[in-house]
Design a protein around this motif. Structure first.
Motif, mmCIF file in Angstrom:
data_model
loop_
_atom_site.group_PDB
_atom_site.id
_atom_site.type_symbol
_atom_site.label_atom_id
_atom_site.label_comp_id
_atom_site.label_asym_id
_atom_site.label_seq_id
_atom_site.Cartn_x
_atom_site.Cartn_y
_atom_site.Cartn_z
ATOM 1 N N SER A 158 10.237 -13.791 -4.038
ATOM 2 C CA SER A 158 10.992 -12.568 -3.828
ATOM 3 C C SER A 158 11.065 -11.749 -5.116
ATOM 4 C CB SER A 158 12.404 -12.905 -3.339
ATOM 5 O OG SER A 158 13.163 -11.732 -3.198
ATOM 6 N N GLU A 159 11.258 -12.428 -6.241
ATOM 7 C CA GLU A 159 11.291 -11.729 -7.534
ATOM 8 C C GLU A 159 9.946 -11.065 -7.824
ATOM 9 O OE1 GLU A 159 11.802 -12.491 -12.308
ATOM 10 O OE2 GLU A 159 12.635 -13.996 -10.951
ATOM 11 N N THR A 160 8.863 -11.772 -7.542
ATOM 12 C CA THR A 160 7.520 -11.211 -7.752
ATOM 13 C C THR A 160 7.351 -9.939 -6.932
ATOM 14 O OG1 THR A 160 6.605 -13.407 -8.220
ATOM 15 C CG2 THR A 160 5.032 -11.683 -7.591
ATOM 16 N N GLU A 161 7.808 -9.974 -5.687
ATOM 17 C CA GLU A 161 7.730 -8.779 -4.839
ATOM 18 C C GLU A 161 8.526 -7.628 -5.436
ATOM 19 O OE1 GLU A 161 7.330 -9.571 -0.291
ATOM 20 O OE2 GLU A 161 8.651 -11.124 -1.108
ATOM 21 N N GLY A 162 9.661 -7.938 -6.028
ATOM 22 C CA GLY A 162 10.480 -6.905 -6.666
ATOM 23 C C GLY A 162 9.769 -6.256 -7.845
ATOM 24 N N TRP A 163 9.117 -7.061 -8.676
ATOM 25 C CA TRP A 163 8.365 -6.517 -9.810
ATOM 26 C C TRP A 163 7.174 -5.693 -9.339
ATOM 27 C CZ3 TRP A 163 10.969 -6.015 -13.916
ATOM 28 C CH2 TRP A 163 11.893 -6.970 -14.321
ATOM 29 N N LEU A 164 6.527 -6.146 -8.266
ATOM 30 C CA LEU A 164 5.425 -5.363 -7.698
ATOM 31 C C LEU A 164 5.927 -3.995 -7.228
ATOM 32 C CD1 LEU A 164 3.563 -8.106 -5.638
ATOM 33 C CD2 LEU A 164 2.581 -6.788 -7.544
ATOM 34 N N GLN A 165 7.087 -4.006 -6.573
ATOM 35 C CA GLN A 165 7.691 -2.759 -6.093
ATOM 36 C C GLN A 165 7.963 -1.822 -7.266
ATOM 37 O OE1 GLN A 165 8.682 -2.034 -2.598
ATOM 38 N NE2 GLN A 165 8.612 -0.017 -3.545
ATOM 39 N N LEU A 166 8.497 -2.365 -8.354
ATOM 40 C CA LEU A 166 8.785 -1.556 -9.533
ATOM 41 C C LEU A 166 7.501 -0.966 -10.124
ATOM 42 C CD1 LEU A 166 10.960 -0.635 -11.615
ATOM 43 C CD2 LEU A 166 10.347 -2.675 -12.921
ATOM 44 N N LEU A 167 6.461 -1.781 -10.226
ATOM 45 C CA LEU A 167 5.184 -1.290 -10.757
ATOM 46 C C LEU A 167 4.590 -0.198 -9.871
ATOM 47 C CD1 LEU A 167 3.606 -4.675 -11.914
ATOM 48 C CD2 LEU A 167 4.401 -2.801 -13.396
ATOM 49 N N PHE A 168 4.748 -0.350 -8.564
ATOM 50 C CA PHE A 168 4.256 0.670 -7.636
ATOM 51 C C PHE A 168 5.100 1.942 -7.740
ATOM 52 C CE2 PHE A 168 4.373 2.544 -3.286
ATOM 53 C CZ PHE A 168 3.085 3.057 -3.279
ATOM 54 N N ASN A 169 6.420 1.775 -7.760
ATOM 55 C CA ASN A 169 7.326 2.934 -7.831
ATOM 56 C C ASN A 169 7.116 3.763 -9.089
ATOM 57 O OD1 ASN A 169 8.469 2.084 -5.442
ATOM 58 N ND2 ASN A 169 10.359 1.332 -6.358
ATOM 59 N N THR A 170 6.680 3.119 -10.161
ATOM 60 C CA THR A 170 6.469 3.820 -11.433
ATOM 61 C C THR A 170 5.000 4.202 -11.635
ATOM 62 O OG1 THR A 170 6.320 1.687 -12.583
ATOM 63 C CG2 THR A 170 8.485 2.780 -12.552
ATOM 64 N N SER A 171 4.215 4.103 -10.572
ATOM 65 C CA SER A 171 2.797 4.500 -10.557
ATOM 66 C C SER A 171 1.922 3.720 -11.546
ATOM 67 C CB SER A 171 2.650 6.007 -10.810
ATOM 68 O OG SER A 171 3.358 6.733 -9.823
ATOM 69 N N VAL A 172 2.321 2.507 -11.871
ATOM 70 C CA VAL A 172 1.514 1.655 -12.738
ATOM 71 C C VAL A 172 0.375 1.029 -11.929
ATOM 72 C CG1 VAL A 172 1.520 -0.418 -14.189
ATOM 73 C CG2 VAL A 172 3.414 1.214 -14.335
ATOM 74 N N ASP A 178 -1.623 1.090 -7.947
ATOM 75 C CA ASP A 178 -1.825 1.927 -6.766
ATOM 76 C C ASP A 178 -1.347 1.209 -5.495
ATOM 77 O OD1 ASP A 178 -3.851 0.093 -6.051
ATOM 78 O OD2 ASP A 178 -5.433 1.376 -6.829
ATOM 79 N N GLU A 179 -1.346 1.950 -4.402
ATOM 80 C CA GLU A 179 -0.834 1.421 -3.137
ATOM 81 C C GLU A 179 -1.654 0.229 -2.647
ATOM 82 O OE1 GLU A 179 0.575 3.009 1.269
ATOM 83 O OE2 GLU A 179 -0.573 4.348 -0.036
ATOM 84 N N TYR A 180 -2.958 0.278 -2.796
ATOM 85 C CA TYR A 180 -3.807 -0.833 -2.357
ATOM 86 C C TYR A 180 -3.447 -2.121 -3.099
ATOM 87 C CZ TYR A 180 -7.767 -3.949 -1.902
ATOM 88 O OH TYR A 180 -8.540 -5.064 -1.683
#
Length: 114
Positions: free
Chosen positions: A69-83, A85-87
């Motif tokens: 769950s924590e990993t998913e949260g960090w992925l979400q943060l990286l996506f939200n900050t455009s680090v 891409d969506e794929y």
């Protein structure tokens, strides 16, 4: 011998996240945290395979579930900050989802046997 998909998927997640982190520019703390959480999923699942008891195995699986769950949260943060891409985000998030579903099912089964 049947394939241990939980172990296979968790190793894939840890490897994929490590490779992703080597190729992106993000704050060092964020990279450290996502590496730590994804590798912890893998490490705890590996440890659970040699648990001293069902309770020990359950504990390791529950830790792996939190780390997933924590990993998913960090992925979400990286996506939200455009680090990322969506794929990339969806690819890793979906793998986390597969792991999470197996872990939830495994925890439920273990709780019934304890």
């Amino acid at each position: 011998m049947p394939k241990n998909y939980l172990l296979i998927y968790s190793e894939q997640l840890a490897t994929d996240i490590e490779l992703m982190c080597q190729n992106i520019k993000a704050p060092s703390n964020t990279l450290f945290q996502i590496r730590k959480s994804s590798s912890s999923v893998y490490a705890n699942i590996r440890e659970a395979n040699y648990g001293q008891s069902r309770s020990d195995m359950l504990s390791k699986f529950e830790i792996a579930l939190k780390e997933c769950s924590e990993t998913e949260g960090w992925l979400q943060l990286l996506f939200n900050t455009s680090v990322i891409d969506e794929y990339t985000y969806k690819k890793h998030r979906n793998l986390c989802g597969r792991i999470r579903k197996i872990l939830i099912s495994s925890c439920k089964t273990l709780k019934e046997k304890i």
